[in-house]
Design a protein around this motif. Structure first.
Motif, PDB file in Angstrom:
ATOM      1  N   ASP A   1      -5.223 -10.546  -4.595  1.00 15.28           N
ATOM      2  CA  ASP A   1      -6.262 -11.431  -5.145  1.00 15.28           C
ATOM      3  C   ASP A   1      -6.439 -11.265  -6.648  1.00 15.28           C
ATOM      4  OD1 ASP A   1      -6.697 -12.333  -2.596  1.00 15.28           O
ATOM      5  OD2 ASP A   1      -8.555 -11.223  -2.280  1.00 15.28           O
ATOM      6  N   ASN A   2      -6.033 -10.133  -7.200  1.00  9.25           N
ATOM      7  CA  ASN A   2      -6.293  -9.858  -8.617  1.00  9.25           C
ATOM      8  C   ASN A   2      -5.032  -9.676  -9.450  1.00  9.25           C
ATOM      9  OD1 ASN A   2      -9.411  -9.371  -8.774  1.00  9.25           O
ATOM     10  ND2 ASN A   2      -8.723  -8.331  -6.923  1.00  9.25           N
ATOM     11  N   GLY A   3      -3.883  -9.726  -8.826  1.00 11.47           N
ATOM     12  CA  GLY A   3      -2.617  -9.557  -9.532  1.00 11.47           C
ATOM     13  C   GLY A   3      -2.065 -10.870 -10.027  1.00 11.47           C
ATOM     14  N   PRO A   4      -0.815 -10.883 -10.447  1.00  8.84           N
ATOM     15  CA  PRO A   4       0.094  -9.732 -10.440  1.00  8.84           C
ATOM     16  C   PRO A   4      -0.239  -8.726 -11.536  1.00  8.84           C
ATOM     17  CG  PRO A   4       1.177 -11.599 -11.453  1.00  8.84           C
ATOM     18  CD  PRO A   4      -0.140 -12.100 -10.939  1.00  8.84           C
ATOM     19  N   PHE A   5       0.210  -7.496 -11.347  1.00 12.72           N
ATOM     20  CA  PHE A   5      -0.053  -6.433 -12.301  1.00 12.72           C
ATOM     21  C   PHE A   5       1.225  -6.004 -13.010  1.00 12.72           C
ATOM     22  CE2 PHE A   5      -3.549  -6.101  -9.278  1.00 12.72           C
ATOM     23  CZ  PHE A   5      -4.630  -6.060 -10.139  1.00 12.72           C
ATOM     24  N   ASP A   6       1.058  -5.646 -14.271  1.00 13.31           N
ATOM     25  CA  ASP A   6       2.166  -5.098 -15.054  1.00 13.31           C
ATOM     26  C   ASP A   6       2.257  -3.584 -14.909  1.00 13.31           C
ATOM     27  OD1 ASP A   6       2.885  -7.606 -16.754  1.00 13.31           O
ATOM     28  OD2 ASP A   6       0.710  -7.405 -16.941  1.00 13.31           O
ATOM     29  N   VAL A   7       1.110  -2.971 -14.606  1.00 10.94           N
ATOM     30  CA  VAL A   7       1.027  -1.509 -14.523  1.00 10.94           C
ATOM     31  C   VAL A   7       0.193  -1.121 -13.309  1.00 10.94           C
ATOM     32  CG1 VAL A   7       0.150   0.584 -15.638  1.00 10.94           C
ATOM     33  CG2 VAL A   7       1.214  -1.212 -17.027  1.00 10.94           C
ATOM     34  N   VAL A   8       0.648  -0.112 -12.592  1.00  9.89           N
ATOM     35  CA  VAL A   8      -0.126   0.490 -11.499  1.00  9.89           C
ATOM     36  C   VAL A   8      -0.199   1.992 -11.746  1.00  9.89           C
ATOM     37  CG1 VAL A   8      -0.034   1.159  -9.065  1.00  9.89           C
ATOM     38  CG2 VAL A   8       0.324  -1.224  -9.714  1.00  9.89           C
ATOM     39  N   PHE A   9      -1.409   2.519 -11.682  1.00 11.63           N
ATOM     40  CA  PHE A   9      -1.592   3.979 -11.748  1.00 11.63           C
ATOM     41  C   PHE A   9      -2.247   4.446 -10.458  1.00 11.63           C
ATOM     42  CE2 PHE A   9      -4.243   7.641 -13.639  1.00 11.63           C
ATOM     43  CZ  PHE A   9      -3.302   8.578 -13.239  1.00 11.63           C
ATOM     44  N   ASN A  10      -1.468   5.147  -9.647  1.00 14.61           N
ATOM     45  CA  ASN A  10      -1.940   5.721  -8.385  1.00 14.61           C
ATOM     46  C   ASN A  10      -2.554   7.086  -8.655  1.00 14.61           C
ATOM     47  OD1 ASN A  10      -1.414   4.094  -6.004  1.00 14.61           O
ATOM     48  ND2 ASN A  10       0.765   4.269  -6.494  1.00 14.61           N
ATOM     49  N   CYS A  11      -3.887   7.147  -8.712  1.00 15.63           N
ATOM     50  CA  CYS A  11      -4.536   8.398  -9.095  1.00 15.63           C
ATOM     51  C   CYS A  11      -5.301   9.059  -7.957  1.00 15.63           C
ATOM     52  CB  CYS A  11      -5.488   8.135 -10.267  1.00 15.63           C
ATOM     53  SG  CYS A  11      -6.163   9.628 -11.019  1.00 15.63           S
ATOM     54  N   ALA A  12      -5.592   8.325  -6.886  1.00 14.71           N
ATOM     55  CA  ALA A  12      -6.420   8.879  -5.812  1.00 14.71           C
ATOM     56  C   ALA A  12      -5.755  10.069  -5.142  1.00 14.71           C
ATOM     57  CB  ALA A  12      -6.716   7.800  -4.780  1.00 14.71           C
ATOM     58  N   GLY A  13      -6.562  11.081  -4.815  1.00 19.27           N
ATOM     59  CA  GLY A  13      -6.023  12.252  -4.128  1.00 19.27           C
ATOM     60  C   GLY A  13      -7.117  13.228  -3.765  1.00 19.27           C
ATOM     61  N   PHE A  14      -6.727  14.242  -3.001  1.00 18.23           N
ATOM     62  CA  PHE A  14      -7.667  15.271  -2.573  1.00 18.23           C
ATOM     63  C   PHE A  14      -6.944  16.607  -2.507  1.00 18.23           C
ATOM     64  CE2 PHE A  14     -10.019  17.843   0.508  1.00 18.23           C
ATOM     65  CZ  PHE A  14     -11.316  17.709   0.023  1.00 18.23           C
ATOM     66  N   VAL A  15      -7.654  17.670  -2.887  1.00 19.13           N
ATOM     67  CA  VAL A  15      -7.082  19.014  -2.904  1.00 19.13           C
ATOM     68  C   VAL A  15      -7.681  19.845  -1.764  1.00 19.13           C
ATOM     69  CG1 VAL A  15      -6.670  21.104  -4.258  1.00 19.13           C
ATOM     70  CG2 VAL A  15      -6.880  18.880  -5.411  1.00 19.13           C
ATOM     71  N   HIS A  16      -6.900  20.085  -0.734  1.00 17.84           N
ATOM     72  CA  HIS A  16      -7.306  21.035   0.288  1.00 17.84           C
ATOM     73  C   HIS A  16      -6.939  22.450  -0.158  1.00 17.84           C
ATOM     74  CE1 HIS A  16      -7.150  17.455   3.022  1.00 17.84           C
ATOM     75  NE2 HIS A  16      -8.152  18.087   3.603  1.00 17.84           N
ATOM     76  N   GLN A  17      -7.785  23.404   0.196  1.00 20.27           N
ATOM     77  CA  GLN A  17      -7.479  24.802  -0.075  1.00 20.27           C
ATOM     78  C   GLN A  17      -7.147  25.473   1.257  1.00 20.27           C
ATOM     79  OE1 GLN A  17      -9.831  26.510  -3.572  1.00 20.27           O
ATOM     80  NE2 GLN A  17     -11.357  25.155  -2.660  1.00 20.27           N
TER      81      GLN A  17
END
Length: 248
Positions: A70-86
């Motif tokens: 709905d909002n593209g097309p995109f020239d750049v994608v940055f996949n930043c989501a994450g989680f740190v398990h200990q």
């Protein structure tokens, strides 16, 4: 060099805080139109001009696909989501392992899968994935699930780069050391009782950095910006370490 992303459209996950927010702001500063997403919509407040804030849970495949289409097309994608398990291999629970792979790896796959057709249709694009020095470059104690997923991100990145290098797509990942983010603050708080205090827990994280300090989100965002901008057009399939000498 101002205007490095002038006229470009950028998509960022986990843009509510830390590295994701710093990258969204850097993209906008360089002239891009940015779609900044986060599961927590309240964290997206105050991003400023040129940035469209949109709530998005990257674990929701249908929502990811719809938001990008709905909002593209995109020239750049940055996949930043994450989680740190200990955890280590003995105390890693099935649910920890499954969640770590779902958020740290599978979500990147689904974002790329949704964004790539638009990039290909317009002749190219840049994808930047969040890996880590932990797991991607060196083994780190008490980071079993996290380190395993970050090693997988490197493989994902190189595979995408290899498959689409002749079609104008570049795909790289960044491998930070310890960064002073709200996420780190949560881990420091979790370690406070074992370390003796919050200050001692923070000092333990700082001490493992060769420079004797933590990275700022903005420092990592500048590398993300470089990998997203035209000056890095000969760079692809790379896992670039930015860790203050931690893995030296």
């Amino acid at each position: 060099m101002a205007g490095r992303l002038q006229g470009k459209r950028c998509f960022v996950t986990a843009a509510g805080q830390g590295i994701g927010r710093a990258a969204a702001l850097a993209y906008a500063r360089e002239g891009a139109t940015v779609v900044a997403t986060d599961r927590d919509a309240a964290k997206l407040a105050g991003l400023g001009d040129g940035i469209a804030a949109m709530p998005l849970d990257v674990l929701d495949d249908a929502a990811v696909k719809a938001t990008i289409e709905d909002n593209g097309p995109f020239d750049v994608v940055f996949n930043c989501a994450g989680f740190v398990h200990q955890n280590d291999v003995l105390n890693c629970r099935d649910e920890d392992w499954d969640f770590a792979f779902a958020l740290n790896v599978r979500a990147q796959w689904k974002v790329i899968q949704a964004a790539l057709p638009g990039m290909l249709a317009q002749g190219g694009g840049a994808i930047v994935n969040m890996a880590s020095a932990a797991g991607s470059v060196k083994g780190v104690a008490n980071r079993f699930a996290y380190g395993t997923t970050k090693a997988a991100v490197v493989g994902l990145t190189k595979s995408v780069a290899a498959d689409f290098v002749t079609r104008g797509i570049r795909c790289n990942c960044v491998c930070p050391g310890t960064v002073d983010t709200p996420s780190l603050g949560e881990r420091i708080a979790a370690n406070a009782s074992t370390a003796g205090s919050v200050e001692a827990a923070r000092a333990a994280f700082v001490s493992r950095q060769a420079m004797g300090r933590l990275a700022t989100p903005e420092e990592i965002a500048e590398l993300v910006l470089y990998l997203s901008a035209p000056e890095s057009q000969f760079v692809t399939a790379q896992a670039i370490v930015i860790d203050g000498g931690w893995t030296n």
